[in-house]
Motif scaffolding. Structure first.
Motif, PDB file in Angstrom:
ATOM      1  N   LEU A  68      15.561   8.450   5.420  1.00 35.40           N
ATOM      2  CA  LEU A  68      14.938   8.620   4.106  1.00 35.40           C
ATOM      3  C   LEU A  68      14.873   7.258   3.432  1.00 35.40           C
ATOM      4  O   LEU A  68      15.841   6.491   3.476  1.00 35.40           O
ATOM      5  CB  LEU A  68      15.779   9.567   3.252  1.00 35.40           C
ATOM      6  N   LEU A  69      13.753   6.988   2.839  1.00 33.51           N
ATOM      7  CA  LEU A  69      13.565   5.708   2.177  1.00 33.51           C
ATOM      8  C   LEU A  69      13.161   6.006   0.734  1.00 33.51           C
ATOM      9  O   LEU A  69      12.169   6.683   0.495  1.00 33.51           O
ATOM     10  CB  LEU A  69      12.460   4.951   2.915  1.00 33.51           C
ATOM     11  N   VAL A  70      13.982   5.528  -0.189  1.00 32.30           N
ATOM     12  CA  VAL A  70      13.667   5.707  -1.610  1.00 32.30           C
ATOM     13  C   VAL A  70      13.195   4.353  -2.126  1.00 32.30           C
ATOM     14  O   VAL A  70      13.900   3.359  -1.967  1.00 32.30           O
ATOM     15  CB  VAL A  70      14.906   6.178  -2.394  1.00 32.30           C
ATOM     16  N   ILE A  71      12.004   4.306  -2.685  1.00 31.95           N
ATOM     17  CA  ILE A  71      11.445   3.009  -3.058  1.00 31.95           C
ATOM     18  C   ILE A  71      11.030   2.989  -4.525  1.00 31.95           C
ATOM     19  O   ILE A  71      10.364   3.906  -5.017  1.00 31.95           O
ATOM     20  CB  ILE A  71      10.200   2.672  -2.211  1.00 31.95           C
ATOM     21  N   ARG A  72      11.426   1.928  -5.174  1.00 31.84           N
ATOM     22  CA  ARG A  72      10.851   1.623  -6.484  1.00 31.84           C
ATOM     23  C   ARG A  72      10.184   0.257  -6.396  1.00 31.84           C
ATOM     24  O   ARG A  72      10.747  -0.676  -5.812  1.00 31.84           O
ATOM     25  CB  ARG A  72      11.928   1.597  -7.571  1.00 31.84           C
ATOM     26  N   HIS A  73       8.991   0.167  -6.957  1.00 33.25           N
ATOM     27  CA  HIS A  73       8.264  -1.108  -6.917  1.00 33.25           C
ATOM     28  C   HIS A  73       7.470  -1.278  -8.209  1.00 33.25           C
ATOM     29  O   HIS A  73       7.003  -0.306  -8.781  1.00 33.25           O
ATOM     30  CB  HIS A  73       7.323  -1.132  -5.707  1.00 33.25           C
ATOM     31  N   GLN A  74       7.307  -2.529  -8.597  1.00 34.27           N
ATOM     32  CA  GLN A  74       6.648  -2.791  -9.884  1.00 34.27           C
ATOM     33  C   GLN A  74       5.127  -2.659  -9.824  1.00 34.27           C
ATOM     34  O   GLN A  74       4.470  -2.698 -10.856  1.00 34.27           O
ATOM     35  CB  GLN A  74       7.044  -4.174 -10.417  1.00 34.27           C
ATOM     36  N   SER A  75       4.552  -2.498  -8.628  1.00 29.16           N
ATOM     37  CA  SER A  75       3.092  -2.404  -8.518  1.00 29.16           C
ATOM     38  C   SER A  75       2.656  -0.972  -8.227  1.00 29.16           C
ATOM     39  O   SER A  75       3.169  -0.346  -7.292  1.00 29.16           O
ATOM     40  CB  SER A  75       2.580  -3.299  -7.392  1.00 29.16           C
ATOM     41  N   SER A  76       1.679  -0.509  -8.980  1.00 28.71           N
ATOM     42  CA  SER A  76       1.114   0.815  -8.730  1.00 28.71           C
ATOM     43  C   SER A  76       0.555   0.871  -7.317  1.00 28.71           C
ATOM     44  O   SER A  76      -0.128  -0.057  -6.887  1.00 28.71           O
ATOM     45  CB  SER A  76      -0.017   1.106  -9.718  1.00 28.71           C
ATOM     46  N   GLY A  77       0.846   1.938  -6.617  1.00 27.70           N
ATOM     47  CA  GLY A  77       0.284   2.115  -5.276  1.00 27.70           C
ATOM     48  C   GLY A  77       1.132   1.498  -4.178  1.00 27.70           C
ATOM     49  O   GLY A  77       0.880   1.727  -3.000  1.00 27.70           O
ATOM     50  N   ALA A  78       2.156   0.706  -4.537  1.00 28.33           N
ATOM     51  CA  ALA A  78       2.937  -0.009  -3.514  1.00 28.33           C
ATOM     52  C   ALA A  78       3.726   0.957  -2.639  1.00 28.33           C
ATOM     53  O   ALA A  78       3.867   0.746  -1.437  1.00 28.33           O
ATOM     54  CB  ALA A  78       3.876  -1.013  -4.183  1.00 28.33           C
ATOM     55  N   VAL A  79       4.242   2.034  -3.242  1.00 30.44           N
ATOM     56  CA  VAL A  79       5.065   2.960  -2.455  1.00 30.44           C
ATOM     57  C   VAL A  79       4.194   3.700  -1.446  1.00 30.44           C
ATOM     58  O   VAL A  79       4.561   3.904  -0.294  1.00 30.44           O
ATOM     59  CB  VAL A  79       5.815   3.936  -3.393  1.00 30.44           C
ATOM     60  N   LYS A  80       2.995   4.064  -1.881  1.00 25.85           N
ATOM     61  CA  LYS A  80       2.060   4.722  -0.972  1.00 25.85           C
ATOM     62  C   LYS A  80       1.708   3.789   0.191  1.00 25.85           C
ATOM     63  O   LYS A  80       1.669   4.195   1.351  1.00 25.85           O
ATOM     64  CB  LYS A  80       0.791   5.089  -1.750  1.00 25.85           C
ATOM     65  N   LEU A  81       1.486   2.522  -0.133  1.00 26.31           N
ATOM     66  CA  LEU A  81       1.174   1.522   0.902  1.00 26.31           C
ATOM     67  C   LEU A  81       2.294   1.475   1.937  1.00 26.31           C
ATOM     68  O   LEU A  81       2.057   1.519   3.142  1.00 26.31           O
ATOM     69  CB  LEU A  81       0.992   0.152   0.229  1.00 26.31           C
ATOM     70  N   LEU A  82       3.547   1.420   1.458  1.00 27.72           N
ATOM     71  CA  LEU A  82       4.682   1.337   2.376  1.00 27.72           C
ATOM     72  C   LEU A  82       4.832   2.624   3.181  1.00 27.72           C
ATOM     73  O   LEU A  82       5.196   2.583   4.354  1.00 27.72           O
ATOM     74  CB  LEU A  82       5.959   1.059   1.590  1.00 27.72           C
ATOM     75  N   SER A  83       4.521   3.751   2.559  1.00 28.43           N
ATOM     76  CA  SER A  83       4.719   5.031   3.252  1.00 28.43           C
ATOM     77  C   SER A  83       3.836   5.127   4.485  1.00 28.43           C
ATOM     78  O   SER A  83       4.137   5.851   5.418  1.00 28.43           O
ATOM     79  CB  SER A  83       4.440   6.204   2.309  1.00 28.43           C
ATOM     80  N   ARG A  84       2.730   4.380   4.473  1.00 30.28           N
ATOM     81  CA  ARG A  84       1.834   4.413   5.634  1.00 30.28           C
ATOM     82  C   ARG A  84       2.375   3.588   6.800  1.00 30.28           C
ATOM     83  O   ARG A  84       1.856   3.656   7.901  1.00 30.28           O
ATOM     84  CB  ARG A  84       0.460   3.847   5.253  1.00 30.28           C
ATOM     85  N   LYS A  85       3.378   2.751   6.513  1.00 28.59           N
ATOM     86  CA  LYS A  85       3.832   1.815   7.540  1.00 28.59           C
ATOM     87  C   LYS A  85       5.163   2.212   8.149  1.00 28.59           C
ATOM     88  O   LYS A  85       5.672   1.502   9.008  1.00 28.59           O
ATOM     89  CB  LYS A  85       3.973   0.414   6.925  1.00 28.59           C
ATOM     90  N   VAL A  86       5.781   3.258   7.663  1.00 34.95           N
ATOM     91  CA  VAL A  86       7.116   3.605   8.155  1.00 34.95           C
ATOM     92  C   VAL A  86       7.115   5.004   8.765  1.00 34.95           C
ATOM     93  O   VAL A  86       6.208   5.803   8.537  1.00 34.95           O
ATOM     94  CB  VAL A  86       8.161   3.517   7.019  1.00 34.95           C
ATOM     95  N   ASP A  87       8.164   5.278   9.546  1.00 35.30           N
ATOM     96  CA  ASP A  87       8.247   6.566  10.243  1.00 35.30           C
ATOM     97  C   ASP A  87       9.006   7.620   9.449  1.00 35.30           C
ATOM     98  O   ASP A  87       8.933   8.799   9.766  1.00 35.30           O
ATOM     99  CB  ASP A  87       8.981   6.373  11.581  1.00 35.30           C
ATOM    100  N   CYS A  88       9.802   7.171   8.466  1.00 37.87           N
ATOM    101  CA  CYS A  88      10.687   8.124   7.801  1.00 37.87           C
ATOM    102  C   CYS A  88      10.032   8.706   6.555  1.00 37.87           C
ATOM    103  O   CYS A  88       8.932   8.329   6.181  1.00 37.87           O
ATOM    104  CB  CYS A  88      11.980   7.419   7.432  1.00 37.87           C
TER     105      CYS A  88
END
Lengths: 320, 432
Positions: A109-129
């Motif tokens: 499980l990866l919990v992400i906070r980021h200062q840029s809108s859309g950044a978490v969605k971007l990362l979600s496309r690159k990881v398996d979890c």
């Protein structure tokens, strides 16, 4: 409480947008159960035993980060928290490189906070979890909206038909965006109260009524949600002064009197006392739900983590 | 011994003369020597080498002229060089393009203009014209040596993507340039309104939680430049307008006699704000994708001939600057290979005619710069493109020839493909 026969159909929790009523109610029902657990002396279950929860915070946070940590530990997961200073990214490694590196360590499980809108969605496309959005820029903060709903549901009852006001810096608030979406799905009447410079363009189209006059906006409200005035995000002069903001939009006893006499007050924290909320209201014994929100936060995050973990494909099997 | 090429059975389209007929062209030594319906398989051979080719009824038009291209040369060759941009241009049917001065170092001196010209002549397959920076270092503080740079061969002057904020300097630059009738291009933008923004302002940006540039950023700067062009008498090219209201303002000024022309980026005719969709960084461009009403107004403007030039706004950006959260990603999209297909898509949708699509990429820009190419006529350079306007294809960024792959057209269905491109009579691209 009976389990739903309905399986939560999402791999990640990136926002309230895309969820339906059943998804939300399932999470709230599970959250309810964890509230009970968290009030016991022994708060430990092992539904996530053996799993690794990685908290990746690109933006500073105290309460959300510790809330996710506690939620993960109580579920028996191995919890690792990384506060990634943005400066290390400036050294050349891109955000995606960081994600790929961490993904290779096989978190579940990866919990992400980021200062840029859309950044978490971007990362979600690159990881398996499974990925949980713990706040991305000014876009969404879904676990905050869920914990707010759990708080209201437990204290006020059915959210359908309630009149809820959200007041303050709507423009820069991911909490407001997630809450408007969630409250609409559950059938509440939503009001947004803000000065024009802090009202997002097209907010009327969000399924909310927009007010600039706080007293009018608060009329008949069952719940008043105050937002933090996000001063650090303001690179220009959106407002003349904090003093003027408090005069027109700070919640004090006099303005709160415009809402229903039983109205509850909420705030996602951290509060700027004397800017958006008067201390007397924030600390009010019967009407302020602010500390209760924090308690619900741990429970709802446990519910989210458990639900997503159950949904995750067994990534370990790749080794076989 | 001269080489002579006879191309017959082509649909000849020449927006300059209004020609639209089946026929052929003959060219030798890089120049068109005959054109018309009388040219056929039987056209007389002469001494020397004769290439005779059946165009199969496909469209033969003047090679495209693109007034807005960035490469990374000099300074950022990993993004794109003049040579790789030349390859991409040839594949897109573009036979002449103008490079912007936003390089490192900036093209703001005689030496740099000369460098680009020599380098382009040496390495690029197509004709490349440099522009000159309007101000030194594009800093908007000091006028560049406009007269000397014009003599050195700059196509026009522009501050590129660093619009001049100082109205006093802009006014003096226009006054000065008007003395030798130089063309000044200016992309209308007000930094105070657009700084730090990602896409066009509005309900969609607000939902995505992204900072938006209001269209006023374009309008305010545009009205200023139109006013200054009017009072100074300078020739102004309004670079990349993106809204309905901007086009109205240009047309109003033109009707008053202001010497103003305008260009539109091909992407502004194809995409709207909704295409930014899931935070697509390839769709982060300046000016941004605007509303559907704006897009439609620009297409209508194209149909009535109100737009002088359509440009690719080619701006290569490497993955490390694009694979980022959208707020942190760089601006820019490549476009040389999709300029013609984007226009042909509008033709396929019957929104504009073929001649209307080609005018702003052939004789429109040619007459702005006073170039002899951009037309099918005897004596003109044999810069030609042969294309099939009806071939459907799926744009795959990895198959584009540009060194950078940041195309918003990636995954889009387009109509029309270039079959062959000639520059000065030499084949520079042929689709196998």
């Amino acid at each position: 409480m009976a389990d739903f026969a309905y399986a939560f159909p999402h791999r990640h929790l990136l926002g309230i947008e895309g969820l339906n009523r059943l998804d939300i109610e399932q999470l709230l029902n599970l959250g309810d159960r964890y509230v009970e657990l968290n009030q016991q002396r022994s708060k430990h279950v092992d539904v996530l035993a053996g799993q690794t929860l990685l908290n990746l915070f690109f933006e500073n946070s105290t309460r959300t980060q510790s809330s996710f940590e506690i939620a993960g530990r109580r579920l028996g997961a191995d919890v690792v928290t990384m506060s990634v200073a943005t400066s290390s990214l400036k050294k050349g490694e891109t955000l995606i490189d960081t994600a790929m590196t961490l993904n290779a360590m096989r978190p579940d499980l990866l919990v992400i906070r980021h200062q840029s809108s859309g950044a978490v969605k971007l990362l979600s496309r690159k990881v398996d979890c499974a990925v949980v959005n713990a706040g991305d820029g000014t876009h969404e903060h879904p676990t905050q909206a869920l914990l707010d709903a759990l708080t209201i549901r437990r204290r006020v009852g059915d959210i359908g038909g309630l009149r809820v006001a959200i007041c303050g810096d709507i423009l820069h608030s991911r909490v407001a965006r997630s809450n408007v979406a969630l409250l609409n799905i559950l059938g509440a009447e939503v009001r947004l109260i803000a000065p024009r410079t802090l009202t997002p363009p097209g907010a009327e189209g969000w399924g909310a009524t927009v007010f600039t006059d706080m007293r009018k906006g608060l009329e008949g409200c069952d719940v008043v949600m105050m937002l933090r005035l996000q001063q650090e995000r303001m690179d220009g002069a959106y407002l003349p002064s904090a003093r003027e903001f408090f005069h027109f939009y700070g919640l004090d006893a006099e303005k709160l009197a415009c809402a229903r006499p039983t109205a509850f007050v909420m705030h996602p924290g951290p509060m700027n006392r004397g800017v958006e909320i008067e201390s007397g209201i924030a600390d009010h014994k019967t009407r302020s739900l602010i500390t209760e929100q924090v308690e619900m936060g741990v429970a709802i995050r446990m519910a989210v983590l458990e639900t997503l973990a159950k949904n995750a494909p067994d990534i370990g099997s790749k080794n076989a | 011994m001269s080489e002579r090429t006879i191309l017959f059975n082509a649909r000849l389209i020449d927006p300059a003369s209004g020609r639209d007929e089946t026929g052929g062209v003959v060219f030798e030594n890089g120049v068109i020597t005959d054109i018309g319906p009388h040219i056929s398989r039987e056209t007389e051979r002469r001494n020397g080498v004769n290439f005779v080719r059946d165009a199969g009824g496909k469209v033969l038009a003047p090679g495209l002229i693109d007034l807005r291209v960035k490469t990374g040369e000099p300074g950022a060759e990993s993004k794109e060089t003049l040579a790789t941009a030349g390859e991409a241009a040839a594949a897109g049917g573009v036979t002449t393009f103008v490079v912007m001065p936003d390089t490192d170092p900036v093209i703001d001196s005689v030496a740099l203009v000369d460098f680009i010209k020599r380098r382009a002549d040496g390495v690029a397959k197509v004709k490349i014209r440099p522009t000159g920076g309007l101000t030194v270092g594009l800093e908007g503080k000091k006028m560049a040596e406009l007269g000397l740079i014009a003599e050195a061969g700059a196509a026009f002057f522009t501050n590129g993507d660093h619009p001049v904020e100082d109205a006093g300097l802009m006014r003096r630059a226009m006054q000065y340039a008007s003395g030798f009738d130089a063309l000044i291009a200016s992309r209308p933008d007000t930094a105070a309104l657009s700084r730090g923004t990602v896409m066009t302002a509005g309900a969609f940006a607000a939902r995505l939680g992204l900072r938006g540039a209001p269209p006023e950023a374009e309008w305010i700067a545009l009205e200023r430049d139109l006013m200054l062009a009017e009072t100074t008498g300078a020739r102004l090219l309004v670079d990349c307008i993106s809204t309905a209201r901007s086009l109205e303002a240009v047309e109003r000024a033109r009707a008053k006699g202001v010497k103003v022309a305008c260009s539109v980026a091909a992407y502004s005719l194809f995409f709207n704000e909704i295409d930014v969709g899931d935070y697509l960084t390839y769709c982060k461009v300046q000016p941004p994708f605007r509303t559907e009403a704006d897009r439609m107004a620009l297409v209508e403007g194209l149909a009535r001939g109100a737009i002088d030039a359509v440009v690719s706004a080619h701006d290569p950006q490497p993955p490390e600057d694009k694979r980022l959260p959208i707020a942190d990603a760089s601006f820019g999209a490549i476009g040389l290979e999709t300029l013609l297909p984007a226009l042909l898509k509008l033709v396929a949708q019957e929104q504009i005619s073929l001649a209307q699509a080609l005018r702003p990429v052939t004789c429109g820009p040619a007459s702005l710069l006073g170039l002899p190419q951009g037309r099918l006529e005897t004596g003109a350079p044999a810069d030609l493109v042969l294309f099939d306007p009806d071939t459907p294809w799926l744009c795959d960024r990895d198959l584009l020839l540009s060194r950078s792959k940041n195309s918003p057209f990636d995954g889009r269905r387009l109509e029309g493909r270039v079959l062959q491109t000639w520059v000065d009579g030499r084949t520079v691209f042929e689709r196998k």
